[in-house]
Design an enzyme around this catalytic site. Structure first.
Site, PDB file in Angstrom:
ATOM      1  N   GLN A 509       0.823  -1.217   0.000  1.00 47.87           N
ATOM      2  CA  GLN A 509       0.000   0.000   0.000  1.00 47.87           C
ATOM      3  C   GLN A 509       0.851   1.259   0.000  1.00 47.87           C
ATOM      4  OE1 GLN A 509       1.316  -1.030   2.688  1.00 47.87           O
ATOM      5  NE2 GLN A 509       0.311  -0.452   4.566  1.00 47.87           N
ATOM      6  N   GLY A 510       2.176   1.105   0.129  1.00 49.10           N
ATOM      7  CA  GLY A 510       3.052   2.260  -0.017  1.00 49.10           C
ATOM      8  C   GLY A 510       3.318   3.014   1.270  1.00 49.10           C
ATOM      9  N   GLU A 755      -9.263   0.644   1.518  1.00 53.13           N
ATOM     10  CA  GLU A 755     -10.233  -0.449   1.627  1.00 53.13           C
ATOM     11  C   GLU A 755     -11.639  -0.095   1.170  1.00 53.13           C
ATOM     12  OE1 GLU A 755     -10.120  -3.415   4.922  1.00 53.13           O
ATOM     13  OE2 GLU A 755      -9.133  -1.793   5.981  1.00 53.13           O
TER      14      GLU A 755
END
Ligand code: FES
Ligand code: FES
Lengths: 795, 157
Positions: A509-510, A755
């Site tokens: 997700q970085g 999400e």
């Protein structure tokens, strides 16, 4: 809005070069001298008693170094949900009973995978097959076999952490009617609300189990150093501290004697949170044999035994006024959590948690059950309940709109929650761009012109027909779960650059990049001046873990505070050098501290740090920060009553979709998907867009093709040929809108992005299909068969 | 049973004694320590293990090492030259085409083959070229964007 130098920019990922060049080390890439290979023996039966296990033949096989069975581990219990109300119900290896096909029975460590495999075949297990149950609804019947009939006791994780044990809770002896959890929430006057309504409608929806499918299969390497009495583990995880906690509890060794080392994680999506038996077994076997042990699951094991999304049956009943104002809603959810509780009580709580922040429903009742069956275990999966509940509610809203002859957009806009709303549990929507998301997503898909509902002759006769649909959703930005908070440490170097120590895990997700950006922005240094040490329990401070979408808000806030702390110390040292009394007169930027009034009067960070070492008792400048969603510990969410505060901030999203239905084959093609996500503030635009695309793609899979096929508990499609994930040629035209709402509690205004928008695609597609061909599919996924059947039997 | 094979891997000649049952993937990862080639499924379905053999993409999990005897193999470790990232690697990172990175080595090698053959692919050609490589993280959009950005560029090699 303030202009920033580094946050908000799409700077390239800091882990990108390693990953692009093949240097990034994942768990499965770890190799240690003298390493053994472990394999797990699994139950071939869905429900059976273990009469005996004989490992003697396997032990004699040359090359076998260690074997463990449930008989060695009688008292070990753990679980994702481990509260006074819901005591842990899992054991690393089955003791008396196996409860699903794939349940772990024994583990072997041997010199090679081939020997370990052979040894498994030599373990003799005698089973007595007993009646099993494979659907939640059947499992709730009085005459259904009980999946769990054992007494469960023990101290839960929560009590060990000082969360007060509620009075009068007798740890449930066994789950009556296989019910593993219940959530009941009610507010307003539901009956009066329905009476007030001009129109009442009820619909029931069904969703099948789906798989996470991270491209990296699960793996662990464990190595026990007997001299130092320390257990070293490398594992594919979303939360290193949570895994360490579980290992410490199950192995009964102090947490400080376990070190989780950093590796990259090849995708997780919720499927790498729980402690898994293979991880425990590797740790147990390295302690037993004194040699490192690696266990690598194959793809079939990943499908079968590392959790799936909960299949559910959801009924929604809504009362509404002629003008589209909702007066009452009654929601019932039944979730099949499989053979162990997994995250059952959490998902039924979250279905409420992701239902009620979206529409302002004055009179509301929600009841959810999680139920044991002899199916594979279900756990968190991206959105955790949100796709199921949003699919149901927004399909239902679309149907209501048709009943009333209204545009569903209008109903959504009239009932959507707004900035400043206090929702019934007490959470405040300090930032809420939901209305903007709805308008943006609708405009991007050209709603007014494309919605067939509004066209003079909606029923087309062509083979290929198109339609559009919309759905909206909401997601937490972190919540209360072990270890409850995140901390960050920033160590300044002589040259003015900084190293960040964070327990956060980059699962794709970085987070290493966005956290570096937060640090650089706050501290006034460049991205090239930030180094990251992460994902190691020995080196890094506690971290909530990369789930429930808390990294940006919770860990990001901790990093920002740590950077501010380091900066303050640099400024104090600089003030002395500059002969300034009040650091309020100073500013810091570009590794320089200067006087605001006369910027030429400056010292470099390097000078300030050196001066601090020389003059301030050797202080090299270390910044620290920590952050927790809430200060009060007595307001943890109650899973069963939905009371307490849930999260610091809600992310919001709206999803529109345009589909084309082939009325000859029933195949639905997603042509265009527009996602508008209110993420507070995008710390990194490229990464935020990537999260939105990932969600939208996963939602597309769930809407159109992804489904775990189970027949009496046996999984039939544990491969990528038969479990159809979206591939490149399925990629629709994507429009992503980033809605900025500036969350006051988030670092630079940021909150959840990874999400929420997975949930919108399901109803958006189902509603678009209805718009295109006039049939309603109430069960996910929308397969060609279902569409054809519906087209042939229009109701 | 074991057999001696010769491989040229990333320009270096190797003589190896391999088990006849070993896949090329296992030999690359375990015998040569080239862990950049990933095992996503081990059954030829995901593309994570893709390498270029004599310039053509092959899922190395589905090829016995002995069958690669005498061949020229390029793995992800051989794409960057003298420590400098290849343009494909640079642009993948700039455009957000990398998230967890597990599909990335295979994606980059397939992209290399595509651009070597056709320096100017259109969007449909790009989608088709990478159709055998599953990416669970990105939804492909930024991968496609990255390859579009590379299209038309003069390749380094
Ligand atoms: S690992 Fe070879 S195709 Fe998946
Ligand atoms: S980046 Fe994770 S699978 Fe592609």
């Amino acid at each position: 809005m303030a202009a920033y130098n580094i946050v908000g920019k799409g700077v390239p990922r800091v882990d990108g070069p390693d990953k692009a060049s093949g240097k990034a080390i994942y768990t499965v890439d770890v190799s240690l001298p003298g390493m053994l290979y472990g394999k797990i023996l699994r139950s071939p039966y869905a429900h059976a008693r273990i009469i005996s296990i004989d490992t003697s033949m396997a032990e004699k096989l040359p090359g076998v170094k260690g074997i463990v069975t449930g008989r060695d581990l009688r008292d070990v219990r753990y679980a994702f949900v481990d509260t006074p109300h819901y005591p842990a119900d899992e054991q690393p290896l089955a003791v008396d009973k196996v409860r699903y096909i794939g349940d772990e029975v024994a583990a072997v460590a041997a010199e090679s995978e081939a020997v370990a495999e052979k040894a498994l075949a030599l373990i003799k297990v005698e089973y007595e097959i007993i009646p099993a149950v494979f659907s939640a609804i059947e499992a709730m019947r009085d005459d259904a076999p009980l999946v769990h009939d054992e007494q469960l006791e023990g101290t839960s994780a929560w009590e060990e952490w000082g969360v007060t044990k509620r009075k009068n809770i007798t740890a449930s002896s066994y789950a009556a009617n296989n019910v593993s959890g219940r959530t009941f929430v009610q507010y307003g006057d539901v009956d009066a609300g329905f009476e007030e309504a001009d129109h009442i409608r009820e619909d029931t929806f069904e969703l099948k189990a789906t798989a996470h499918c991270p491209m990296e299969p699960h793996a662990v390497v464990a190595s026990y150093d007997a001299v130092q009495d320390k257990l070293h583990v490398w594992l594919s995880t979303m939360g290193i501290f949570l895994k360490r906690f579980f290992l410490s509890k199950t192995l009964n060794i102090p947490a400080s004697k376990i070190r989780v080392h950093h590796t990259y994680v090849g995708g997780a999506f919720g499927g790498k949170i729980d402690l898994f038996p293979y991880e425990f077994c590797a740790a147990y076997l390295t302690i037993k044999t004194g040699q490192p042990v690696k266990i690598e699951l194959d793809r079939e094991e990943v499908f079968m035994t590392t959790r799936q999304r909960h299949p559910m049956n959801i009924t929604v009943r809504t009362g509404i006024k002629k003008d589209g104002i909702i007066t009452a809603q009654d929601i019932k959810v039944i979730a099949d959590n499989g053979a162990y509780r997994g995250s059952g009580p959490v998902v039924i709580f979250l279905c409420h948690g992701f239902s009620f922040p979206v529409y302002n429903v004055p009179n509301y009742r929600y009841e959810g059950f999680s139920v044991y069956t002899n199916n594979p275990i279900r756990g968190p999966q991206r959105g955790h309940g949100a796709p199921q509940i949003r699919f149901s509610i927004d399909s239902h809203i679309d149907l209501i709109a048709r009943d009333l002859g209204m545009d569903p957009l209008e109903i959504m806009l009239k009932n959507a929650r707004k900035q400043g709303d206090v929702i019934p549990n007490g959470d405040v929507l300090n930032s809420c761009g939901l209305t903007e998301c709805i308008k943006g997503a609708a405009a991007a898909i050209d709603w007014k012109n494309k919605r067939r509902q509004f066209q003079a002759s909606p029923a087309s006769t062509g083979r290929f027909r198109r339609g559009v649909g919309i759905s909206i959703c909401s997601m937490f930005s972190g919540a209360m779960y072990y270890p409850f908070a995140s901390a960050a440490i920033i160590k300044m170097h002589d040259d003015g650059s900084a190293t960040l120590f964070t327990g956060a895990q980059d699962i794709g997700q970085g987070s290493y990049t966005t956290l570096s950006q937060v640090l650089a922005e706050e501290l006034g240094i460049g991205m090239e001046d930030v180094h990251v040490v992460a994902g190691d329990t020995e080196l890094c401070p506690i971290d909530l873990g990369s789930f429930l979408s808390g990294t940006a808000l919770v860990t990001g806030s901790a990093v920002k505070l740590a950077a501010a702390d380091a900066k303050r110390q640099i400024m104090e040292s600089a003030a002395e050098l500059l002969g300034v009394d009040n650091i309020g007169e100073l500013d810091a930027f570009n590794k320089k501290v200067f006087q605001r009034q006369s910027p030429d009067n400056y010292v470099t960070y390097q000078q300030a740090i050196q001066a601090s070492v020389l003059r301030k008792g050797g202080n090299p400048i270390i910044g620290t920060g920590s952050y927790k969603g809430y200060e009060k510990t007595d307001r943890y969410p109650s899973l069963s009553k939905g009371k307490g505060l849930f999260t610091g901030a809600y992310g919001f999203a709206a999803q529109t979709a345009e589909v084309e239905v082939d009325t000859w084959t029933g195949k639905v093609k997603l042509l265009r998907a527009c996602t508008f996500h209110d993420c507070g503030y995008p710390l990194n635009e490229t990464i935020v867009r990537g999260q939105i695309h990932g969600c939208s793609s996963m939602g597309q899979g769930q809407a159109l093709s992804e489904e775990i096929y189970l027949e009496e508990g046996q999984l039939f499609n544990a491969s990528f040929l038969e479990y159809r994930l979206p591939i490149s040629t399925d990629t629709p035209e994507l429009v992503d809108g980033i809605v900025i709402s500036q969350e006051p509690s988030g670092p630079f205004g940021a909150k959840e992005v990874g999400e929420g928008s997975v949930a919108g695609m399901l109803a958006a597609v189902a509603n678009a299909v209805h718009d295109a061909v006039g049939v309603r599919i109430k069960s996910m996924p929308i397969t060609p068969e279902k569409v054809l059947r519906a087209l042939n039997n229009p109701t | 049973m074991k057999k001696v094979i010769k491989l040229t891997v990333n320009g270096m000649e190797k003589e190896l004694l391999v088990d006849v049952h070993s896949t090329l993937l296992d030999v690359l990862r375990e015998d040569l320590g080239l862990k950049g080639t990933k095992k996503g499924c081990n059954q030829g379905e995901c593309g994570a293990c893709t390498v270029l053999i004599d310039g053509n993409p092959v899922p190395s999990c589905s090829l016995l090492a002995v069958k690669a005897d005498g061949k020229d193999v390029l793995t992800i470790e051989g794409v960057a030259e003298a420590g400098k990232l290849h343009a494909i690697q640079e642009v993948f990172n700039e455009k957000g085409a990398i998230q967890c990175g597990f599909c990335t080595p295979g994606m980059i090698l397939v992209t290399k083959k595509l651009l070597d053959d056709n320096p100017n692919p259109d969007e449909q050609e790009i989608k088709e070229a990478i159709a055998g490589n599953i990416c669970r993280c990105t939804g492909y959009a930024q991968i496609i964007e990255a390859i579009m950005a590379l299209a038309g560029r003069k390749q380094v090699r």
